[in-house]
Write a protein that holds these residues in place. Structure first.
Motif, short mmCIF file in Angstrom:
data_model
loop_
_atom_site.label_atom_id
_atom_site.label_comp_id
_atom_site.label_asym_id
_atom_site.label_seq_id
_atom_site.Cartn_x
_atom_site.Cartn_y
_atom_site.Cartn_z
N SER A 1 0.78 -1.04 0.09
CA SER A 1 -0.08 -0.14 -0.11
C SER A 1 0.79 1.25 -0.14
O SER A 1 0.71 2.27 -0.89
N LYS A 2 1.87 1.25 0.85
CA LYS A 2 2.86 2.56 0.80
C LYS A 2 3.52 2.68 -0.47
O LYS A 2 3.55 3.82 -0.97
N VAL A 3 3.85 1.66 -1.17
CA VAL A 3 4.48 1.70 -2.39
C VAL A 3 3.63 2.34 -3.63
O VAL A 3 3.79 3.24 -4.28
N PHE A 4 2.32 1.77 -3.35
CA PHE A 4 1.47 2.22 -4.58
C PHE A 4 1.00 3.57 -4.12
O PHE A 4 0.68 4.49 -5.07
N GLU A 5 0.96 3.98 -3.03
CA GLU A 5 0.27 5.46 -2.29
C GLU A 5 1.32 6.47 -2.89
O GLU A 5 1.08 7.27 -3.34
N ALA A 6 2.61 6.03 -2.56
CA ALA A 6 3.69 7.15 -3.03
C ALA A 6 3.71 7.22 -4.28
O ALA A 6 4.04 8.27 -4.94
N ARG A 7 3.31 6.13 -5.09
CA ARG A 7 3.73 6.38 -6.84
C ARG A 7 2.29 6.99 -7.33
O ARG A 7 2.53 7.77 -8.28
N TYR A 8 1.14 6.39 -6.85
CA TYR A 8 0.00 6.87 -7.64
C TYR A 8 -1.00 7.77 -6.97
O TYR A 8 -1.77 8.40 -7.59
N PHE A 9 -1.06 7.69 -5.70
CA PHE A 9 -2.09 8.54 -5.07
C PHE A 9 -1.50 9.01 -3.77
O PHE A 9 -2.26 8.58 -2.73
N PRO A 10 -0.64 9.89 -3.94
CA PRO A 10 -0.16 10.50 -2.27
C PRO A 10 -0.91 11.20 -1.67
O PRO A 10 -0.88 11.45 -0.66
N GLN A 11 -1.95 11.99 -2.45
CA GLN A 11 -2.89 12.83 -1.79
C GLN A 11 -4.22 12.34 -1.43
O GLN A 11 -5.23 13.00 -1.35
N GLY A 12 -4.53 10.88 -1.82
CA GLY A 12 -5.88 10.49 -1.62
C GLY A 12 -5.81 9.01 -1.44
O GLY A 12 -5.25 8.39 -0.61
N SER A 13 -6.75 8.19 -2.07
CA SER A 13 -6.69 6.74 -1.93
C SER A 13 -6.77 6.03 -3.14
O SER A 13 -6.96 6.60 -4.05
N PHE A 14 -7.10 4.61 -2.92
CA PHE A 14 -7.35 4.01 -4.44
C PHE A 14 -8.53 4.38 -4.94
O PHE A 14 -8.74 4.39 -6.22
N LEU A 15 -9.52 4.61 -4.34
CA LEU A 15 -10.92 5.10 -4.68
C LEU A 15 -10.70 6.39 -5.59
O LEU A 15 -11.70 6.78 -6.57
N THR A 16 -9.84 7.13 -5.30
CA THR A 16 -9.81 8.61 -5.88
C THR A 16 -8.46 8.57 -6.96
O THR A 16 -8.00 9.47 -7.63
N ALA A 17 -7.81 7.57 -6.89
CA ALA A 17 -6.53 7.44 -7.86
C ALA A 17 -6.86 7.52 -9.32
O ALA A 17 -7.89 7.31 -9.76
N THR A 18 -5.80 8.03 -10.08
CA THR A 18 -5.92 8.02 -11.46
C THR A 18 -4.96 7.17 -12.17
O THR A 18 -4.03 6.68 -11.37
N ILE A 19 -4.80 7.20 -13.24
CA ILE A 19 -3.81 6.16 -13.92
C ILE A 19 -2.37 6.99 -13.85
O ILE A 19 -1.58 5.73 -13.68
N GLY A 20 -2.24 8.08 -13.79
CA GLY A 20 -1.03 8.61 -13.44
C GLY A 20 -0.01 8.69 -14.97
O GLY A 20 -0.57 8.26 -15.86
N SER A 21 1.22 8.90 -14.74
CA SER A 21 2.02 8.98 -15.81
C SER A 21 2.81 7.67 -15.91
O SER A 21 3.36 7.22 -14.86
#
Length: 357
Positions: free
Chosen positions: A44-64
């Motif tokens: 969870s920490k790895v994905f949070e840092a990479r894709y949703f540092p200011q939110g959660s899985f429910l608000t995440a976007t595809i990112g770069s």
């Protein structure tokens, strides 16, 4: 028959095969749900840092420059959004010091995500599983509940769905075959002919005393024939020994050997604990007024001798957690009595919740 139709629910005239894409999404949804309920895990920490540092899985976007794993998990984001329902524990009596709130998977009483419930939700969202029940649905439900070998029920399903490779069916698929029945050589081999009206087959039906099958099939109107076929008493003309055996089998609570149930495998009866251990069984009941519920527990030793038991009565309408309270009370009852104890309950959701915690 198309794979989509085969994947239909068995109560809705399908065969119940899994839609592989939806099943994969349900599996991916479990990974996404894990990011929500286990925010302190390394993954969870790895994905949070990479894709949703200011939110959660429910608000995440595809990112770069997303990874293949992240692209796959994000496919299930919409599904996961449909499942959370508030906070677990807000309206349930507290039996211990309160802890932090957590997301509740609304489709399971335990609040835990399950692939099965997520898959069913996907089928409902895609319109593949209707909640209404028609006369035809009741027919299929009764068919699959018959205590007969699965291959027999499968044959009936294939007959109704025109999926039996008779000569005329093969011709309809542009297979160059002679349409005449190879058994009697008297008429085209249709599904009705091969199963009912062929003289050789009719002689078999007469032998077992079900001579009216063909007449009922021939006189069917829409789905009326289905109800007649399912109501065996309306078909049976003579009380032969074969039919009496059939009735006894239908009224029996025992499944046949081919169902996978093997007497003596421990699944059909209480098993004694090993060595000097004590086994405690606990269960709960909610009374008809829905305002009181009770729990009971009984302890037995390795010789199957009764050791001790107890019951408790509670007031209040909290039936969803009655089983959990029963386990709690049983644990409190146990701790001052024995050191080596096996606790059994028939409530799967409580067991799953205990494992998760």
């Amino acid at each position: 028959m198309s794979w989509k139709r085969l994947c239909g629910h068995k109560d809705k005239d399908g065969m119940g095969f899994r839609n592989l894409r939806d099943f994969n999404l349900a599996l991916l949804g479990k990974q996404g749900w894990g990011l929500l309920i286990n925010p302190d895990s390394l993954v969870s920490k790895v994905f949070e840092a990479r894709y949703f540092p200011q939110g959660s899985f429910l608000t995440a976007t595809i990112g770069s420059n997303p990874s293949f794993v992240w692209r796959s998990m994000l496919e299930a984001q919409t599904l996961v959004k449909k499942g959370p329902d508030g906070l677990l524990g807000m309206a349930i009596p507290v039996l211990s010091p309160p802890t932090h709130d957590s997301l509740n998977w609304s489709l399971k009483l335990s609040g835990l995500y399950s692939v099965k419930s997520a898959y069913k939700l996907l089928q409902q969202l895609n319109g593949e599983f209707r909640l209404d029940t028609s006369t035809e649905d009741m027919f299929w439900k009764k068919l699959w509940q018959l205590k007969t070998p699965p291959k027999m029920k499968n044959l009936l399903w294939r007959a109704e769905k025109r999926c039996i490779p008779t000569m005329t069916q093969l011709q309809s698929k542009r297979v160059n075959v002679n349409p005449i029945c190879p058994v009697c050589t008297m008429a085209p081999e249709t599904i009705e002919h091969s199963l009912l009206s062929c003289p050789v087959v009719a002689a078999v039906w007469d032998r077992v005393g079900i001579a009216l099958c063909w007449a009922i099939w021939n006189a069917r109107n829409d789905k009326v024939w289905q109800n007649k076929v399912m109501g065996i008493e309306s078909i049976v003309a003579s009380p032969t020994n074969y039919l009496n055996q059939w009735r006894v089998a239908q009224n029996s609570n025992n499944e046949m050997l081919f169902t996978g149930f093997i007497p003596g495998d421990g699944a059909e009866q209480w098993c004694a604990p090993i060595g000097n251990s004590i086994k405690v069984n606990v269960d709960a009941i909610v009374f008809s007024d829905n305002s009181t519920y009770g729990i009971g527990f009984v302890a037995r030793d390795s010789n199957n001798f009764f050791v001790e038991g107890g019951t408790k009565l509670f007031h209040g309408s909290i039936s969803p957690v009655a089983e959990a309270i029963g386990v709690w009370e049983a644990l409190s009852w146990i701790k001052d009595r024995w050191l080596s104890v096996v606790l059994e309950t028939d409530c799967l959701s409580v067991v799953q919740l205990s494992v998760a915690l």
